[in-house]
Motif scaffolding. Structure first.
Motif, PDB file in Angstrom:
ATOM      1  N   ALA A 149     -21.072  11.202  -2.418  1.00  0.00           N
ATOM      2  CA  ALA A 149     -20.453  10.070  -3.118  1.00  0.00           C
ATOM      3  C   ALA A 149     -18.979  10.374  -3.329  1.00  0.00           C
ATOM      4  CB  ALA A 149     -21.140   9.809  -4.449  1.00  0.00           C
ATOM      5  N   ILE A 150     -18.169   9.328  -3.281  1.00  0.00           N
ATOM      6  CA  ILE A 150     -16.751   9.429  -3.625  1.00  0.00           C
ATOM      7  C   ILE A 150     -16.485   8.367  -4.680  1.00  0.00           C
ATOM      8  CG2 ILE A 150     -14.386   9.164  -2.795  1.00  0.00           C
ATOM      9  CD1 ILE A 150     -15.364  10.246  -0.096  1.00  0.00           C
ATOM     10  N   LYS A 151     -16.019   8.786  -5.844  1.00  0.00           N
ATOM     11  CA  LYS A 151     -15.890   7.871  -6.975  1.00  0.00           C
ATOM     12  C   LYS A 151     -14.490   7.279  -7.089  1.00  0.00           C
ATOM     13  CE  LYS A 151     -19.633  10.188  -9.406  1.00  0.00           C
ATOM     14  NZ  LYS A 151     -20.090  10.885 -10.639  1.00  0.00           N
ATOM     15  N   GLU A 152     -13.534   7.819  -6.354  1.00  0.00           N
ATOM     16  CA  GLU A 152     -12.175   7.277  -6.390  1.00  0.00           C
ATOM     17  C   GLU A 152     -12.005   6.228  -5.290  1.00  0.00           C
ATOM     18  OE1 GLU A 152      -9.506  10.454  -4.073  1.00  0.00           O
ATOM     19  OE2 GLU A 152     -10.894  11.360  -5.513  1.00  0.00           O
ATOM     20  N   ARG A 153     -11.038   5.338  -5.492  1.00  0.00           N
ATOM     21  CA  ARG A 153     -10.762   4.329  -4.462  1.00  0.00           C
ATOM     22  C   ARG A 153     -10.057   4.999  -3.289  1.00  0.00           C
ATOM     23  NH1 ARG A 153      -8.509   0.787  -7.586  1.00  0.00           N
ATOM     24  NH2 ARG A 153     -10.239  -0.662  -7.757  1.00  0.00           N
ATOM     25  N   GLN A 154     -10.582   4.775  -2.084  1.00  0.00           N
ATOM     26  CA  GLN A 154     -10.019   5.394  -0.892  1.00  0.00           C
ATOM     27  C   GLN A 154      -9.164   4.395  -0.116  1.00  0.00           C
ATOM     28  OE1 GLN A 154     -12.630   8.548   1.141  1.00  0.00           O
ATOM     29  NE2 GLN A 154     -14.076   6.932   0.659  1.00  0.00           N
ATOM     30  N   VAL A 155      -8.134   4.922   0.548  1.00  0.00           N
ATOM     31  CA  VAL A 155      -7.312   4.123   1.454  1.00  0.00           C
ATOM     32  C   VAL A 155      -7.404   4.746   2.839  1.00  0.00           C
ATOM     33  CG1 VAL A 155      -4.996   3.325   2.012  1.00  0.00           C
ATOM     34  CG2 VAL A 155      -5.732   3.426  -0.379  1.00  0.00           C
ATOM     35  N   PHE A 156      -7.847   3.941   3.820  1.00  0.00           N
ATOM     36  CA  PHE A 156      -8.002   4.407   5.195  1.00  0.00           C
ATOM     37  C   PHE A 156      -6.924   3.772   6.065  1.00  0.00           C
ATOM     38  CE2 PHE A 156     -12.161   4.801   3.286  1.00  0.00           C
ATOM     39  CZ  PHE A 156     -12.624   6.013   3.766  1.00  0.00           C
ATOM     40  N   ASP A 157      -6.174   4.615   6.737  1.00  0.00           N
ATOM     41  CA  ASP A 157      -5.092   4.146   7.593  1.00  0.00           C
ATOM     42  C   ASP A 157      -5.624   3.906   8.997  1.00  0.00           C
ATOM     43  OD1 ASP A 157      -2.770   3.558   8.870  1.00  0.00           O
ATOM     44  OD2 ASP A 157      -1.729   5.418   8.361  1.00  0.00           O
ATOM     45  N   VAL A 158      -5.881   2.650   9.336  1.00  0.00           N
ATOM     46  CA  VAL A 158      -6.373   2.307  10.682  1.00  0.00           C
ATOM     47  C   VAL A 158      -5.346   1.431  11.396  1.00  0.00           C
ATOM     48  CG1 VAL A 158      -8.808   2.596  10.152  1.00  0.00           C
ATOM     49  CG2 VAL A 158      -7.733   0.394   9.709  1.00  0.00           C
ATOM     50  N   ARG A 159      -4.071   1.575  11.021  1.00  0.00           N
ATOM     51  CA  ARG A 159      -3.016   0.809  11.684  1.00  0.00           C
ATOM     52  C   ARG A 159      -2.955   1.175  13.160  1.00  0.00           C
ATOM     53  NH1 ARG A 159       1.762   2.328   7.519  1.00  0.00           N
ATOM     54  NH2 ARG A 159       0.698   4.333   7.760  1.00  0.00           N
ATOM     55  N   GLY A 160      -2.897   0.150  13.995  1.00  0.00           N
ATOM     56  CA  GLY A 160      -2.850   0.372  15.431  1.00  0.00           C
ATOM     57  C   GLY A 160      -4.214   0.565  16.059  1.00  0.00           C
ATOM     58  N   GLY A 161      -5.279   0.496  15.242  1.00  0.00           N
ATOM     59  CA  GLY A 161      -6.627   0.662  15.774  1.00  0.00           C
ATOM     60  C   GLY A 161      -7.011  -0.501  16.672  1.00  0.00           C
TER      61      GLY A 161
ATOM     62  N   GLU B 231       8.553  -2.060   7.051  1.00  0.00           N
ATOM     63  CA  GLU B 231       8.842  -0.692   6.640  1.00  0.00           C
ATOM     64  C   GLU B 231       7.838  -0.204   5.602  1.00  0.00           C
ATOM     65  OE1 GLU B 231      12.868  -0.808   5.301  1.00  0.00           O
ATOM     66  OE2 GLU B 231      13.699  -0.452   7.299  1.00  0.00           O
ATOM     67  N   THR B 232       7.402  -1.114   4.710  1.00  0.00           N
ATOM     68  CA  THR B 232       6.485  -0.735   3.638  1.00  0.00           C
ATOM     69  C   THR B 232       5.058  -0.589   4.129  1.00  0.00           C
ATOM     70  OG1 THR B 232       7.870  -1.914   2.039  1.00  0.00           O
ATOM     71  CG2 THR B 232       5.616  -1.376   1.359  1.00  0.00           C
ATOM     72  N   LEU B 233       4.632  -1.505   5.000  1.00  0.00           N
ATOM     73  CA  LEU B 233       3.220  -1.567   5.359  1.00  0.00           C
ATOM     74  C   LEU B 233       2.892  -1.030   6.746  1.00  0.00           C
ATOM     75  CD1 LEU B 233       2.364  -5.118   3.956  1.00  0.00           C
ATOM     76  CD2 LEU B 233       2.212  -2.910   2.789  1.00  0.00           C
ATOM     77  N   LYS B 234       3.840  -1.151   7.671  1.00  0.00           N
ATOM     78  CA  LYS B 234       3.491  -0.802   9.048  1.00  0.00           C
ATOM     79  C   LYS B 234       4.040   0.552   9.489  1.00  0.00           C
ATOM     80  CE  LYS B 234       3.076  -2.692  13.673  1.00  0.00           C
ATOM     81  NZ  LYS B 234       3.297  -3.856  14.544  1.00  0.00           N
ATOM     82  N   TYR B 235       5.260   0.879   9.106  1.00  0.00           N
ATOM     83  CA  TYR B 235       5.885   2.092   9.606  1.00  0.00           C
ATOM     84  C   TYR B 235       5.989   3.199   8.561  1.00  0.00           C
ATOM     85  CZ  TYR B 235       7.051  -0.756  13.636  1.00  0.00           C
ATOM     86  OH  TYR B 235       6.968  -1.567  14.732  1.00  0.00           O
ATOM     87  N   SER B 236       5.478   2.970   7.374  1.00  0.00           N
ATOM     88  CA  SER B 236       5.508   4.001   6.336  1.00  0.00           C
ATOM     89  C   SER B 236       4.485   5.087   6.638  1.00  0.00           C
ATOM     90  CB  SER B 236       5.201   3.371   4.978  1.00  0.00           C
ATOM     91  OG  SER B 236       3.942   2.706   5.026  1.00  0.00           O
ATOM     92  N   THR B 237       4.648   6.243   6.006  1.00  0.00           N
ATOM     93  CA  THR B 237       3.662   7.311   6.127  1.00  0.00           C
ATOM     94  C   THR B 237       2.393   6.907   5.377  1.00  0.00           C
ATOM     95  OG1 THR B 237       4.380   8.449   4.120  1.00  0.00           O
ATOM     96  CG2 THR B 237       5.497   9.030   6.189  1.00  0.00           C
ATOM     97  N   TYR B 238       1.303   7.595   5.700  1.00  0.00           N
ATOM     98  CA  TYR B 238       0.038   7.292   5.001  1.00  0.00           C
ATOM     99  C   TYR B 238       0.189   7.482   3.501  1.00  0.00           C
ATOM    100  CZ  TYR B 238      -4.464   8.242   2.876  1.00  0.00           C
ATOM    101  OH  TYR B 238      -5.530   8.247   2.006  1.00  0.00           O
TER     102      TYR B 238
ATOM    103  N   LYS C 206      -0.336   4.545   0.786  1.00  0.00           N
ATOM    104  CA  LYS C 206      -1.384   4.659  -0.235  1.00  0.00           C
ATOM    105  C   LYS C 206      -0.779   4.522  -1.634  1.00  0.00           C
ATOM    106  CE  LYS C 206      -4.855   7.841  -2.103  1.00  0.00           C
ATOM    107  NZ  LYS C 206      -5.493   9.173  -1.973  1.00  0.00           N
ATOM    108  N   ALA C 207       0.337   5.204  -1.873  1.00  0.00           N
ATOM    109  CA  ALA C 207       0.983   5.129  -3.185  1.00  0.00           C
ATOM    110  C   ALA C 207       1.400   3.701  -3.512  1.00  0.00           C
ATOM    111  CB  ALA C 207       2.190   6.071  -3.228  1.00  0.00           C
ATOM    112  N   PHE C 208       1.932   2.997  -2.515  1.00  0.00           N
ATOM    113  CA  PHE C 208       2.360   1.615  -2.747  1.00  0.00           C
ATOM    114  C   PHE C 208       1.178   0.725  -3.105  1.00  0.00           C
ATOM    115  CE2 PHE C 208       2.814  -2.686  -1.066  1.00  0.00           C
ATOM    116  CZ  PHE C 208       3.921  -3.125  -1.776  1.00  0.00           C
ATOM    117  N   LEU C 209       0.100   0.805  -2.315  1.00  0.00           N
ATOM    118  CA  LEU C 209      -1.051  -0.071  -2.544  1.00  0.00           C
ATOM    119  C   LEU C 209      -1.699   0.190  -3.900  1.00  0.00           C
ATOM    120  CD1 LEU C 209      -2.679   0.088   1.011  1.00  0.00           C
ATOM    121  CD2 LEU C 209      -1.380  -1.809   0.044  1.00  0.00           C
TER     122      LEU C 209
END
Length: 783
Positions: A558-570, A751-758, A762-765
């Motif tokens: 189980a993972i109890k924290e909210r996860q962010v998965f980077d699937v950009r370009g998938g 810049e914020t959503l597509k080319y930013s680092t993971y 995640k920090a922004f969202l």
């Protein structure tokens, strides 16, 4: 977030454990496990840890034992023909073999018989009793069967054929009129231990007949006791523990042959070797044809016959595996055609093999966690089935109230067998559903996992694991302990196995712990590397080239924290749902409606789409942001307003083509172009584009963008196809241009959503969600 698939019931450390640990000189964790098994007193715990023959009870305290012993000894002394009548499962064939070996030691004239499941059905029948009598038999001893066979046994007794019943199944209100009945579950039986397997009951009869416990038959007793899933406590613990040691010696040619042909590892053998190695293969003969080869395998002293029987049994097992897969697929197809959520499952099929209905029922219970009955129907409309239950629902007691539905019925609290007419199956389905609804709450349909220990990674050592192994053999009544490791970082994870269907991880900070999850490979893509994970599993020691290392065999995560998965370009975003659990939900968030067709092409269903400008979430779900928003505020508002329903976030953020420029034109660039226009205007822009490009290296799109900004600011205009410059333009900033504003906004979105680092994404969202932001602030304040 990632939900556990079961309800975790975590037991705190027993308050009595420390005192017991000091007395036994074991760890407090091991003492806690002993207390959980009812061994809170030092002497009880010592007996449990050092089980030997002293735990055996006097066989003559079993009701019916004296009459049975007197009759069998008289038959031996008078050279009467005795027949052992057994059952076709592992408990039945091992009981048959043990009884035959006992009669052999007594010098009896005997034979054995196991009915064919397909031609005779379960248990004793009048036809075979009559044939035995015609062949000169005067005494029949049933093993692991007979307690419910009232009519055939009563008829046989009246005809002069004496019947001694040895059985361990639940005793019905009316019992057969046999010469003697040995079953600890009889209402008035004073025997102190009620949970013997069929072979355990036979061992008591053998003990009484021989005046000594049949130690050389302990391997048979272990096979039947462990395979029949009786509680491994009291006498059964001795039978299993000592029996495995006897099994290790491979004194029985049939066991040696079956091990070699089937590739079973060992010795040493464990309860798992029996439960997943020997047991299923010995069962396979009776499931697919007749159990005769299994009894012959256990009784023979001839290596050649042992090898021949073992090959036949291993072949039956392979056939059994294929048959189970086929029937399971057909049963699942029946269930998937039903839209309603059923409280219980009753499936039936023409031509199904009745020998594997129990295995299929167990598969369906594992998948749906509902009491389940699987019925095979023959061409005449006769149904033979097996039932399996879940915790909290007593199958035997519930269905015993409706015996009018069955031609035959018998079994235990968790498992039963039945015969039924095809036209009564709908009534059975309705009746079972009503019984389940009356007995169980909605929460009961989610399986519970008992977690006996909570440990840190540092506490899991080879020494602790070896100490806990002293509680083995594990099984019903003495489960293999499950441990929880809470909230630990993941160091590494990967899929393993030829089909990439297993999961391997290492967790913890210093000296990470290896974790292996068999058939859990699908979770790999649903666990983010930077998440803290909660694990439940069994402790194990990994031995490799003489080195020992602790590990955990995963059962649930189980993972109890909210996860962010980077699937950009998938390119295959739909694979996110391909291995999802049936109860999981994924909502596809689409900001620009023109991308709806792209989502459908990806394989998503329109019923899962949500357009955030118009809609909101109404239930907890994972979300996939399929495309980029037109305005960043659309995204931030959606996250803010729907936070309570958002579990994990997948960031696709696809877009069509190249919307934004690679480099933003500088103010100096705008100034240079304006000066150029003033110098050469009026001009045809197409004629000057090559010159501008040659001097500045700008693309045509960049030139047109800058030109559009100048026109909106009324710095230039187009007259009769030519560009002219306004001699007295109103002085204003580039930001006043709608095109320039749109460009700036699109660039910020990209810049914020597509080319930013993971990490930046995640920090922004998460910062867009009030509760996440507050939690981050609290954590920061605490540093």
């Amino acid at each position: 977030m990632l939900d556990a698939k079961t309800r975790w019931k975590i037991w705190p450390l027993d308050t009595r454990a420390k005192a017991l640990a000091d007395e036994l000189r074991v760890s407090e964790r091991t003492a806690h496990l002993l207390c959980r098994r009812g061994m809170e007193h030092v002497e009880d715990a010592r007996v449990f840890l050092h089980t030997d023959e002293s735990v055996l009870h006097d066989p003559f305290t079993l009701a019916g034992m004296e009459d049975a012993v007197d009759r069998i000894k008289r038959a031996v002394n008078e050279d009467e023909k005795i027949v052992v009548f057994g059952d076709y499962d592992v408990d039945g064939v091992s009981s048959t073999a043990l009884m035959c070996e006992t009669l052999e030691k007594m010098g009896a004239r005997y034979d054995w018989y196991v009915p064919n499941r397909f031609t005779e059905g379960y248990g004793p029948n009048s036809a075979v009793f009559q044939k035995m009598q015609d062949d000169g038999c005067t005494l029949v001893i049933t093993v692991d069967t007979g307690i419910a066979a009232i009519e055939p046994i009563n008829v046989a007794q009246k005809n002069g054929l004496d019947i001694i019943i040895t059985d361990h199944h639940e005793a019905p209100p009316e019992l057969p009129d046999a010469l003697a009945i040995i079953n600890p579950k009889q209402i008035h039986c004073p025997y102190p231990f009620k949970e013997l397997a069929g072979v355990g009951v036979v061992s008591k009869l053998a003990h009484a007949l021989l005046d000594v416990f049949p130690e050389d038959g302990l391997d048979l007793i272990a096979l039947g006791t462990i395979s029949d899933l009786v509680p491994l406590v009291d006498e059964n613990r001795f039978f299993a523990k000592a029996g495995l040691e006897t099994l290790d010696q491979l004194n029985r040619p049939g066991v040696q042959a079956l091990k070699e042909i089937s590739g079973i590892k060992g010795p040493p053998f464990t309860e798992e070797t029996v439960g997943f190695g020997f047991g299923p293969r010995l069962n396979a003969a009776g499931r697919m044809d007749a159990a005769t080869p299994a009894v012959q395998l256990l009784l023979t002293s001839d290596p050649e016959q042992a090898h021949s029987s073992a090959e036949m049994i291993d072949g039956y097992n392979r056939e059994r595996q294929q048959t189970v897969e086929k029937i399971t697929e057909e049963a699942l197809a029946q269930l998937q055609a039903k839209e309603e959520d059923l409280p219980a499952i009753v499936v039936a099929g023409k031509g199904w093999n009745s020998g594997v209905t129990g295995i299929v029922a167990s598969r369906l219970v594992e998948k749906y966690y509902r009491p389940t009955i699987v019925i095979a129907i023959d061409d005449e409309g006769n149904g033979k089935g097996s039932a399996r239950s879940i915790e909290g629902f007593d199958l035997y007691r519930s269905l015993s109230k409706h015996v009018h539905l069955f031609r035959r019925f018998g079994g235990h609290r968790m498992a039963a067998g039945l015969s039924i007419d095809e036209d009564k199956i709908p009534d059975l389905r309705a009746t079972l559903g009503e019984e389940v609804n009356h007995t169980l709450s909605a929460e009961s349909f989610v399986p519970t996992t008992d977690i006996e220990l909570t440990l840190s990674v540092e506490e899991i050592t080879t020494k602790l694991i070896r100490e806990i192994e002293n509680l083995a053999p594990f099984g019903v009544g003495n489960p293999k302990p499950l441990v929880q490791i809470a909230d630990v970082p993941i160091q590494q994870k990967r899929k393993i196995g030829s089909m990439q269907n297993h999961l391997k991880m290492s967790v913890g900070d210093a000296g990470p712990l290896d974790c292996v999850g068999f058939r859990l490979g699908h979770l790999h893509d649903r666990i983010q590397n930077d998440a803290n994970i909660h694990l439940v599993g069994e402790l194990s020691v990994n031995e490799w080239k003489g080195n020992e290392k602790p590990q955990i065999i995963l059962r649930d995560v189980a993972i109890k924290e909210r996860q962010v998965f980077d699937v950009r370009g998938g390119k295959d975003l739909q694979s996110l749902t391909r291995n999802a659990h049936p109860t999981d939900s994924l909502t596809i968030v689409i900001f620009q409606q023109e991308h709806e067709s792209d989502a459908i092409e990806q394989g998503f269903f329109s019923s899962d789409f949500l357009f955030p400008v118009e809609e909101s979430l109404t239930a907890p779900t994972d979300i996939l942001f399929l495309d980029l928003p037109k305005h960043l505020s659309d995204l931030t508002r959606f996250l803010n307003e729907n936070e309570s329903f958002i579990r994990s976030i997948y960031t696709g953020f696809m877009e069509k083509g190249q919307t934004f420029f690679t480099a933003k034109p500088t103010r100096e660039a705008f100034k240079w172009l304006y000066v150029y226009f003033k110098k050469y205007a009026p001009l045809y822009i197409r004629e000057h584009e090559p010159v501008i490009t040659r001097y500045q290296g700008w693309s045509t799109d960049t030139i047109h963008f800058m030109l559009q900004v100048f026109m909106e600011l009324e710095f230039v205009a187009m007259r009769e196809g030519k560009l002219v410059v306004n001699d007295n333009p109103f002085k204003q900033d580039l930001q006043a241009s709608p095109t320039y504003q749109s460009y700036e906004e699109k660039r910020e979105i990209e810049e914020t959503l597509k080319y930013s680092t993971y990490q930046a994404l995640k920090a922004f969202l998460l910062a867009c969600m009030p509760d996440e932001k507050k939690q981050a602030e609290v954590l920061t304040d605490g540093l």
